[in-house]
Write a protein that holds these residues in place. Structure first.
Motif, mmCIF file in Angstrom:
data_model
loop_
_atom_site.group_PDB
_atom_site.id
_atom_site.type_symbol
_atom_site.label_atom_id
_atom_site.label_comp_id
_atom_site.label_asym_id
_atom_site.label_seq_id
_atom_site.Cartn_x
_atom_site.Cartn_y
_atom_site.Cartn_z
ATOM 1 N N TYR A 170 0.851 -1.198 0.000
ATOM 2 C CA TYR A 170 0.000 0.000 0.000
ATOM 3 C C TYR A 170 0.886 1.247 0.000
ATOM 4 O O TYR A 170 0.592 2.229 -0.680
ATOM 5 N N SER A 171 1.992 1.183 0.739
ATOM 6 C CA SER A 171 2.941 2.300 0.744
ATOM 7 C C SER A 171 3.571 2.479 -0.635
ATOM 8 O O SER A 171 3.757 3.607 -1.106
ATOM 9 N N LEU A 224 4.040 5.250 -5.938
ATOM 10 C CA LEU A 224 3.862 5.189 -7.393
ATOM 11 C C LEU A 224 2.781 6.154 -7.866
ATOM 12 O O LEU A 224 2.922 6.794 -8.909
ATOM 13 N N GLY A 225 1.686 6.252 -7.108
ATOM 14 C CA GLY A 225 0.633 7.197 -7.472
ATOM 15 C C GLY A 225 1.129 8.630 -7.431
ATOM 16 O O GLY A 225 0.802 9.448 -8.295
ATOM 17 N N THR A 226 1.949 8.939 -6.433
ATOM 18 C CA THR A 226 2.522 10.286 -6.322
ATOM 19 C C THR A 226 3.485 10.560 -7.469
ATOM 20 O O THR A 226 3.467 11.633 -8.078
ATOM 21 N N TYR A 227 4.320 9.585 -7.771
ATOM 22 C CA TYR A 227 5.251 9.701 -8.906
ATOM 23 C C TYR A 227 4.482 9.966 -10.195
ATOM 24 O O TYR A 227 4.780 10.913 -10.931
ATOM 25 N N LEU A 228 3.462 9.167 -10.454
ATOM 26 C CA LEU A 228 2.697 9.332 -11.687
ATOM 27 C C LEU A 228 1.957 10.664 -11.699
ATOM 28 O O LEU A 228 1.894 11.335 -12.728
ATOM 29 N N GLY A 229 1.403 11.061 -10.571
ATOM 30 C CA GLY A 229 0.715 12.350 -10.496
ATOM 31 C C GLY A 229 1.651 13.509 -10.786
ATOM 32 O O GLY A 229 1.292 14.461 -11.493
ATOM 33 N N ASP A 230 2.867 13.443 -10.256
ATOM 34 C CA ASP A 230 3.838 14.506 -10.530
ATOM 35 C C ASP A 230 4.215 14.553 -12.009
ATOM 36 O O ASP A 230 4.367 15.633 -12.586
ATOM 37 N N VAL A 231 4.342 13.376 -12.640
ATOM 38 C CA VAL A 231 4.604 13.343 -14.080
ATOM 39 C C VAL A 231 3.419 13.947 -14.831
ATOM 40 O O VAL A 231 3.591 14.739 -15.764
ATOM 41 N N MET A 232 2.204 13.598 -14.430
ATOM 42 C CA MET A 232 1.003 14.118 -15.071
ATOM 43 C C MET A 232 0.959 15.644 -14.985
ATOM 44 O O MET A 232 0.673 16.341 -15.971
ATOM 45 N N ILE A 233 1.256 16.182 -13.816
ATOM 46 C CA ILE A 233 1.240 17.631 -13.611
ATOM 47 C C ILE A 233 2.347 18.298 -14.418
ATOM 48 O O ILE A 233 2.157 19.385 -14.973
#
Length: 142
Positions: free
Chosen positions: A47-48, A53-62
């Motif tokens: 879960y961690s 990974l979600g944060t990494y992908l979100g930062d790439v998206m932004i």
């Protein structure tokens, strides 16, 4: 970072993102012992990993779509699955105003894919490339 420790480049290229996706699908682990009332539950560590990974992908998206941002999602419809979660928000669907109900819960998407893997469910092609799939959708909705 966990990815670097596993020999994965933490870059924003499509190739790097797919390598991370493949690594996740290959290595994700379920809770031991499994709970009958919660089949497919990930181990606490994973879960961690999904948070990372979600944060990494979100930062790439932004980075790719500068008009979107991280937000704690509190739309008027509390029944939306992303309600009260950190999401990437600010998509306009090509209009001038933000669509209040369109948000990407990238951490949740990672958890869902992990659960499918743990349960042994077949993955669709878009599941096998879920991180790139989310980026493609976001670019389409920007």
């Amino acid at each position: 970072m966990l990815l670097a420790l596993n020999g994965l480049p933490v870059l924003d290229s499509d190739e790097s993102i797919q390598l991370v996706t493949d690594w996740f699908i290959t290595h994700v682990e379920g809770r031991v012992p499994a709970l009958a009332e919660a089949p497919g539950m990930l181990s606490a560590r994973w879960y961690s990993v999904c948070n990372d990974l979600g944060t990494y992908l979100g930062d790439v998206m932004i980075e790719r779509i500068p008009t979107v941002r991280w937000e704690f999602f509190t739309p008027s419809d509390s029944g939306l699955i992303q309600y009260q979660k950190p999401v990437v928000y600010g998509f306009t669907l090509g209009e001038r105003t933000v669509d209040d109900e369109l948000a990407f819960d990238l951490i949740g998407t990672c958890v869902q894919i992990g659960q499918r893997v743990i349960l042994g469910e077949p993955l669709l092609d878009r599941n096998k490339r879920f991180m790139l799939h989310e980026l493609e959708l976001a670019e389409r909705y920007a």
